[in-house]
Motif scaffolding. Sequence first.
Motif, PDB file in Angstrom:
ATOM      1  N   GLU A  31      77.030   4.369  51.787  1.00 25.22           N
ATOM      2  CA  GLU A  31      78.246   5.175  51.697  1.00 25.22           C
ATOM      3  C   GLU A  31      79.263   4.792  52.759  1.00 25.22           C
ATOM      4  O   GLU A  31      80.470   4.716  52.484  1.00 25.22           O
ATOM      5  CB  GLU A  31      77.902   6.669  51.829  1.00 25.22           C
ATOM      6  N   VAL A  32      78.791   4.546  53.986  1.00 22.52           N
ATOM      7  CA  VAL A  32      79.695   4.173  55.078  1.00 22.52           C
ATOM      8  C   VAL A  32      80.336   2.819  54.809  1.00 22.52           C
ATOM      9  O   VAL A  32      81.535   2.624  55.044  1.00 22.52           O
ATOM     10  CB  VAL A  32      78.930   4.157  56.418  1.00 22.52           C
ATOM     11  N   VAL A  33      79.545   1.877  54.313  1.00 24.72           N
ATOM     12  CA  VAL A  33      80.084   0.545  54.007  1.00 24.72           C
ATOM     13  C   VAL A  33      81.172   0.632  52.950  1.00 24.72           C
ATOM     14  O   VAL A  33      82.253   0.030  53.085  1.00 24.72           O
ATOM     15  CB  VAL A  33      78.954  -0.401  53.547  1.00 24.72           C
ATOM     16  N   ILE A  34      80.905   1.393  51.880  1.00 25.22           N
ATOM     17  CA  ILE A  34      81.909   1.557  50.819  1.00 25.22           C
ATOM     18  C   ILE A  34      83.159   2.241  51.359  1.00 25.22           C
ATOM     19  O   ILE A  34      84.297   1.872  51.012  1.00 25.22           O
ATOM     20  CB  ILE A  34      81.320   2.369  49.650  1.00 25.22           C
ATOM     21  N   CYS A  35      82.985   3.214  52.216  1.00 23.40           N
ATOM     22  CA  CYS A  35      84.117   3.926  52.803  1.00 23.40           C
ATOM     23  C   CYS A  35      84.985   2.976  53.625  1.00 23.40           C
ATOM     24  O   CYS A  35      86.222   2.973  53.495  1.00 23.40           O
ATOM     25  CB  CYS A  35      83.606   5.071  53.671  1.00 23.40           C
ATOM     26  N   ILE A  36      84.362   2.172  54.465  1.00 21.40           N
ATOM     27  CA  ILE A  36      85.114   1.231  55.308  1.00 21.40           C
ATOM     28  C   ILE A  36      85.824   0.177  54.454  1.00 21.40           C
ATOM     29  O   ILE A  36      86.998  -0.151  54.691  1.00 21.40           O
ATOM     30  CB  ILE A  36      84.172   0.561  56.325  1.00 21.40           C
ATOM     31  N   LEU A  37      85.129  -0.352  53.450  1.00 22.80           N
ATOM     32  CA  LEU A  37      85.742  -1.351  52.568  1.00 22.80           C
ATOM     33  C   LEU A  37      86.928  -0.750  51.803  1.00 22.80           C
ATOM     34  O   LEU A  37      87.965  -1.407  51.641  1.00 22.80           O
ATOM     35  CB  LEU A  37      84.701  -1.899  51.594  1.00 22.80           C
TER      36      LEU A  37
ATOM     37  N   LEU B   3      88.607  10.266  39.709  1.00 26.16           N
ATOM     38  CA  LEU B   3      88.110  10.937  40.907  1.00 26.16           C
ATOM     39  C   LEU B   3      87.577  12.334  40.573  1.00 26.16           C
ATOM     40  O   LEU B   3      86.544  12.760  41.096  1.00 26.16           O
ATOM     41  CB  LEU B   3      89.214  11.033  41.955  1.00 26.16           C
ATOM     42  N   GLY B   4      88.278  13.038  39.699  1.00 30.92           N
ATOM     43  CA  GLY B   4      87.807  14.356  39.289  1.00 30.92           C
ATOM     44  C   GLY B   4      86.461  14.285  38.581  1.00 30.92           C
ATOM     45  O   GLY B   4      85.570  15.102  38.836  1.00 30.92           O
ATOM     46  N   LEU B   5      86.297  13.295  37.704  1.00 30.46           N
ATOM     47  CA  LEU B   5      85.023  13.119  37.002  1.00 30.46           C
ATOM     48  C   LEU B   5      83.905  12.745  37.973  1.00 30.46           C
ATOM     49  O   LEU B   5      82.769  13.219  37.835  1.00 30.46           O
ATOM     50  CB  LEU B   5      85.175  12.039  35.924  1.00 30.46           C
ATOM     51  N   MET B   6      84.213  11.895  38.955  1.00 34.08           N
ATOM     52  CA  MET B   6      83.200  11.494  39.935  1.00 34.08           C
ATOM     53  C   MET B   6      82.774  12.677  40.790  1.00 34.08           C
ATOM     54  O   MET B   6      81.587  12.847  41.081  1.00 34.08           O
ATOM     55  CB  MET B   6      83.747  10.356  40.803  1.00 34.08           C
ATOM     56  N   ILE B   7      83.739  13.487  41.208  1.00 35.39           N
ATOM     57  CA  ILE B   7      83.402  14.672  41.997  1.00 35.39           C
ATOM     58  C   ILE B   7      82.523  15.619  41.182  1.00 35.39           C
ATOM     59  O   ILE B   7      81.524  16.159  41.681  1.00 35.39           O
ATOM     60  CB  ILE B   7      84.685  15.387  42.452  1.00 35.39           C
ATOM     61  N   ASN B   8      82.871  15.810  39.917  1.00 33.91           N
ATOM     62  CA  ASN B   8      82.081  16.692  39.056  1.00 33.91           C
ATOM     63  C   ASN B   8      80.672  16.152  38.849  1.00 33.91           C
ATOM     64  O   ASN B   8      79.690  16.911  38.888  1.00 33.91           O
ATOM     65  CB  ASN B   8      82.793  16.850  37.713  1.00 33.91           C
ATOM     66  N   SER B   9      80.555  14.830  38.644  1.00 34.26           N
ATOM     67  CA  SER B   9      79.233  14.223  38.453  1.00 34.26           C
ATOM     68  C   SER B   9      78.378  14.352  39.706  1.00 34.26           C
ATOM     69  O   SER B   9      77.198  14.712  39.631  1.00 34.26           O
ATOM     70  CB  SER B   9      79.398  12.742  38.074  1.00 34.26           C
ATOM     71  N   ALA B  10      78.979  14.066  40.867  1.00 31.91           N
ATOM     72  CA  ALA B  10      78.242  14.166  42.127  1.00 31.91           C
ATOM     73  C   ALA B  10      77.817  15.609  42.392  1.00 31.91           C
ATOM     74  O   ALA B  10      76.700  15.873  42.857  1.00 31.91           O
ATOM     75  CB  ALA B  10      79.081  13.630  43.276  1.00 31.91           C
ATOM     76  N   ARG B  11      78.703  16.547  42.091  1.00 34.07           N
ATOM     77  CA  ARG B  11      78.375  17.961  42.304  1.00 34.07           C
ATOM     78  C   ARG B  11      77.254  18.410  41.376  1.00 34.07           C
ATOM     79  O   ARG B  11      76.349  19.160  41.787  1.00 34.07           O
ATOM     80  CB  ARG B  11      79.623  18.821  42.074  1.00 34.07           C
ATOM     81  N   ASN B  12      77.272  17.955  40.136  1.00 32.38           N
ATOM     82  CA  ASN B  12      76.200  18.312  39.200  1.00 32.38           C
ATOM     83  C   ASN B  12      74.864  17.749  39.675  1.00 32.38           C
ATOM     84  O   ASN B  12      73.824  18.420  39.564  1.00 32.38           O
ATOM     85  CB  ASN B  12      76.524  17.792  37.807  1.00 32.38           C
ATOM     86  N   THR B  13      74.887  16.504  40.184  1.00 31.06           N
ATOM     87  CA  THR B  13      73.657  15.913  40.720  1.00 31.06           C
ATOM     88  C   THR B  13      73.123  16.725  41.884  1.00 31.06           C
ATOM     89  O   THR B  13      71.930  17.046  41.951  1.00 31.06           O
ATOM     90  CB  THR B  13      73.918  14.464  41.172  1.00 31.06           C
TER      91      THR B  13
ATOM     92  N   GLY C 286      87.761   8.625  52.963  1.00 31.40           N
ATOM     93  CA  GLY C 286      86.865   9.727  53.306  1.00 31.40           C
ATOM     94  C   GLY C 286      86.429  10.511  52.079  1.00 31.40           C
ATOM     95  O   GLY C 286      85.279  10.946  51.984  1.00 31.40           O
ATOM     96  N   THR C 287      87.344  10.671  51.131  1.00 35.41           N
ATOM     97  CA  THR C 287      86.993  11.350  49.883  1.00 35.41           C
ATOM     98  C   THR C 287      85.932  10.581  49.107  1.00 35.41           C
ATOM     99  O   THR C 287      84.965  11.156  48.590  1.00 35.41           O
ATOM    100  CB  THR C 287      88.251  11.527  49.009  1.00 35.41           C
ATOM    101  N   VAL C 288      86.108   9.246  49.029  1.00 37.65           N
ATOM    102  CA  VAL C 288      85.121   8.409  48.348  1.00 37.65           C
ATOM    103  C   VAL C 288      83.757   8.517  49.043  1.00 37.65           C
ATOM    104  O   VAL C 288      82.713   8.614  48.385  1.00 37.65           O
ATOM    105  CB  VAL C 288      85.594   6.941  48.323  1.00 37.65           C
ATOM    106  N   TYR C 289      83.780   8.550  50.380  1.00 43.24           N
ATOM    107  CA  TYR C 289      82.522   8.689  51.126  1.00 43.24           C
ATOM    108  C   TYR C 289      81.819  10.009  50.784  1.00 43.24           C
ATOM    109  O   TYR C 289      80.606  10.035  50.545  1.00 43.24           O
ATOM    110  CB  TYR C 289      82.782   8.623  52.629  1.00 43.24           C
ATOM    111  N   LEU C 290      82.566  11.102  50.774  1.00 42.52           N
ATOM    112  CA  LEU C 290      81.958  12.405  50.503  1.00 42.52           C
ATOM    113  C   LEU C 290      81.403  12.480  49.081  1.00 42.52           C
ATOM    114  O   LEU C 290      80.366  13.106  48.852  1.00 42.52           O
ATOM    115  CB  LEU C 290      82.987  13.512  50.733  1.00 42.52           C
ATOM    116  N   ILE C 291      82.097  11.842  48.132  1.00 45.23           N
ATOM    117  CA  ILE C 291      81.594  11.827  46.754  1.00 45.23           C
ATOM    118  C   ILE C 291      80.261  11.084  46.691  1.00 45.23           C
ATOM    119  O   ILE C 291      79.286  11.559  46.091  1.00 45.23           O
ATOM    120  CB  ILE C 291      82.621  11.170  45.818  1.00 45.23           C
ATOM    121  N   LEU C 292      80.203   9.907  47.319  1.00 40.32           N
ATOM    122  CA  LEU C 292      78.956   9.131  47.326  1.00 40.32           C
ATOM    123  C   LEU C 292      77.868   9.856  48.102  1.00 40.32           C
ATOM    124  O   LEU C 292      76.684   9.804  47.736  1.00 40.32           O
ATOM    125  CB  LEU C 292      79.207   7.752  47.935  1.00 40.32           C
TER     126      LEU C 292
END
Length: 253
Positions: A5-11, A58-68, A221-227
Amino acid sequence: MASYEVVICILTFCCLLAASLGALLLYSRLPERYQHEETVAIIRLIGNVFIVMTSLVLGLMINSARNTFDGVDHNAHVIATDMILLDRTLRRYGPEADDMRARLLAYVRHARDSTRPKSDPLIMGDPLSEQLLTATGDDLKTLKPADTEQTNLAQDAHTIYQAIYELRWELVEQAEGTLPLPLLVMLVAWLMLVFASLGYRAPNNRVVVCSLVLAAALIAGTVYLILDMDGPFSGLIQVSDAPLDRVIAELTR
């Protein structure tokens, strides 16, 4: 070693910053025919199209991550409840089941106290953990009920144990996450185009540069929190150990 997650966030941050600042610096070096108002309008229009698309994704990813996360958290509470029920059933069976209750308690303590790998909250990668849970099931098969009540209790214990075993492996599967890497790469590419359109023809001053840096950091940071939410057993957002603590408290009463 930095986590995935950190690597993806930095990239993501580096890519968005490079796209926006690159477009900002490139604009003044382009030939005059590329600086016409019509050209800028088309670039901004394309950027607006991808703003809508990235917002939806982004909305779909947040929803998917939250469901998981919610699914794993629910199963963690269910497996904790089943362990308490199994202990209560074995306690009612009699002293013959004390060794099984002790193994179950040892398993729960080991799951809570050990350094657990990312893939499994109940330490799938630890041979001792697997042995403790499997031994409990093997011992259940050796029970020799003396009457009808013990027969019913033994059957109930077998049923509950099977549910615990199945839930454990279901948690293992859920722990792997659901967000595919190609979708994430495509999202970052769309965001780069959006940030490039923002930087194109923007005033080259400190306020603009700081705003672009801050925006890139917030999106990364948003991408990191989703992952991080998509991997419920590591990072900042994790499934609580409270269910296991409750099990230990109940099993030691």
